[in-house]
Design an enzyme around this catalytic site. Structure first.
Site, PDB file in Angstrom:
ATOM      1  CD  GLN A 157      -2.798   0.999  -0.045  1.00 26.76           C
ATOM      2  OE1 GLN A 157      -3.294  -0.006  -0.509  1.00 26.76           O
ATOM      3  NE2 GLN A 157      -3.252   2.134  -0.617  1.00 26.76           N
ATOM      4  CB  ALA A 168      -5.946   4.224   1.320  1.00 25.35           C
ATOM      5  CB  SER A 182      -5.360   0.695   2.335  1.00 28.18           C
ATOM      6  OG  SER A 182      -6.136  -0.176   1.491  1.00 28.18           O
ATOM      7  CG  HIS A 221      -7.281  -2.929  -1.071  1.00 20.81           C
ATOM      8  ND1 HIS A 221      -7.835  -4.102  -1.815  1.00 20.81           N
ATOM      9  CD2 HIS A 221      -7.503  -1.833  -1.473  1.00 20.81           C
ATOM     10  CE1 HIS A 221      -8.632  -3.376  -2.661  1.00 20.81           C
ATOM     11  NE2 HIS A 221      -8.617  -2.076  -2.771  1.00 20.81           N
ATOM     12  CG  ASP A 267      -9.934  -2.407  -5.756  1.00 18.03           C
ATOM     13  OD1 ASP A 267     -10.999  -2.009  -5.100  1.00 18.03           O
ATOM     14  OD2 ASP A 267      -8.764  -1.764  -5.586  1.00 18.03           O
ATOM     15  CD  GLU A 326     -11.454   4.331  -4.985  1.00 21.15           C
ATOM     16  OE1 GLU A 326     -11.511   3.258  -4.688  1.00 21.15           O
ATOM     17  OE2 GLU A 326     -10.706   4.893  -4.924  1.00 21.15           O
ATOM     18  CD1 TRP A 386     -11.837   0.136  -7.912  1.00 27.20           C
ATOM     19  CD2 TRP A 386     -12.804   1.461  -9.259  1.00 27.20           C
ATOM     20  NE1 TRP A 386     -11.228   1.048  -7.688  1.00 27.20           N
ATOM     21  CE2 TRP A 386     -11.704   1.871  -8.506  1.00 27.20           C
ATOM     22  CE3 TRP A 386     -13.319   2.328 -10.109  1.00 27.20           C
ATOM     23  CZ2 TRP A 386     -11.314   3.292  -8.284  1.00 27.20           C
ATOM     24  CZ3 TRP A 386     -12.983   3.771 -10.151  1.00 27.20           C
ATOM     25  CH2 TRP A 386     -11.851   4.195  -9.482  1.00 27.20           C
ATOM     26  CG  HIS A 387     -13.033  -0.517  -2.980  1.00 25.24           C
ATOM     27  ND1 HIS A 387     -11.694  -0.564  -2.801  1.00 25.24           N
ATOM     28  CD2 HIS A 387     -13.585  -0.373  -1.594  1.00 25.24           C
ATOM     29  CE1 HIS A 387     -11.481  -0.648  -1.273  1.00 25.24           C
ATOM     30  NE2 HIS A 387     -12.428  -0.587  -0.476  1.00 25.24           N
TER      31      HIS A 387
END
Length: 306
Positions: free
Chosen positions: A194, A215, A220, A222, A229, A278, A280-281
């Site tokens: 990240q 982020a 983040s 993630h 994503d 976003e 896609w997230h």
């Protein structure tokens, strides 16, 4: 003599009962005080309208509109910091209620997005909680990593936590059964990965752009192993707003909650999430919370009163 005793006894019973009744009528119930939020962020040198964060102030004896009776401490917004405003409401019987509002004084880079590199923030208590809030103001310890990562169903090199991976597989199969093409693009990331993402965005563009789409390391989702994503293509600019108009983008918006995922950064909530749109997230929070957020059109920030 008997008459005197009867009179005295009657007086005792009369006044004794009155005293008991008076004691029962003593007001021991504290007033009710509600704030509009539990946490806010403001720009350096911002002027705060303290009463605007009071939702209601009332008392069972003193009335329903007591906002003018609420007292509070003022804070200094001249420096980036994390501070607390304590609101206090007392009724005429001396009962008191307090509520606290956390205020993050941050450095805004434009009218909407602030700099995650300079804000104070706080470390999340339990990063294993699937409903935990991670954003620019709530960070994960850089040494923490989930211990139950598994590959996702359509890409052996992309990982999620086991529960999220199983939910993603159900989501994936449902989409494919409807003839929808989708590809997992990014799942779990380490702190170091990240950090690379953040630095690349900042160096290629600038910090204002990076703050909208990437982020800061430790902040983040993630890194939780709960964010995925996805895209409708595997080449070119895979993660763009064009995902929203694709079949998978529409499926995320309409059905992801059924599998425990939410569209984390909606188009109409950028001022709340502090990230750009976003489509896609996806973020896994479990079916129960995802359904609640979907039905009430809420982000995680709003759910947690921020």
């Amino acid at each position: 003599m008997k008459k005197i005793l009867l009179v005295l006894l009657s007086c005792f019973l009369l006044f004794g009962c009155s005293q008991v009744e008076e004691q029962e009528e003593i007001d021991t119930q504290p007033p009710t005080l509600e704030l509009t939020k539990q946490r806010i962020h403001v720009d350096i040198d911002a002027t705060i309208d303290y009463t605007s964060y009071i939702l209601s102030a009332s008392d069972n004896e003193d009335g329903d509109n007591m906002i003018d009776e609420v007292t509070y401490n003022e804070i200094d917004t001249s420096e980036i910091s994390n501070q607390i405003i304590t609101y206090t409401l007392s009724d005429n019987a001396g009962n008191t209620t307090t509520q606290q509002l956390i205020v993050d004084v941050v450095e805004y880079l434009n009218d909407t997005y602030f700099n995650p590199e300079t804000c104070v923030g706080e470390e999340v208590v339990d990063p294993t909680d699937i409903t935990v809030l991670v954003n620019k103001l709530h960070y994960i310890n850089e040494d923490w990593e989930p211990d139950d990562l598994v590959s996702v169903c359509d890409n052996q090199y992309i990982y999620l936590r086991k529960e999220a991976a199983e939910a993603y597989e159900a989501f994936y199969n449902a989409a494919v059964s409807q003839g929808i093409e989708l590809y997992s693009i990014s799942g779990f990331r380490t702190y170091e990965t990240q950090e690379t993402y953040w630095n690349n965005q900042k160096n290629v563009y600038d910090i204002t752009y990076a703050s909208q789409y990437s982020a800061y390391p430790g902040r983040s989702e993630h890194e939780l192993g709960l964010a995925m994503d996805v895209s409708y293509k595997t080449t070119g600019n895979r993660l763009s707003e064009s995902v929203a108009d694709s079949d998978i983008g529409k499926f995320i918006a309409s059905d992801a909650y059924k599998y425990g995922f939410i569209l984390r950064y909606p188009q109409d909530k950028t001022d709340i999430t502090n990230y750009n749109y976003e489509p896609w997230h996806m973020r896994y929070v479990g079916v129960e919370l995802a359904t609640y957020l979907y039905e009430n059109n809420l982000t995680l920030e709003e759910y947690y009163g921020e």
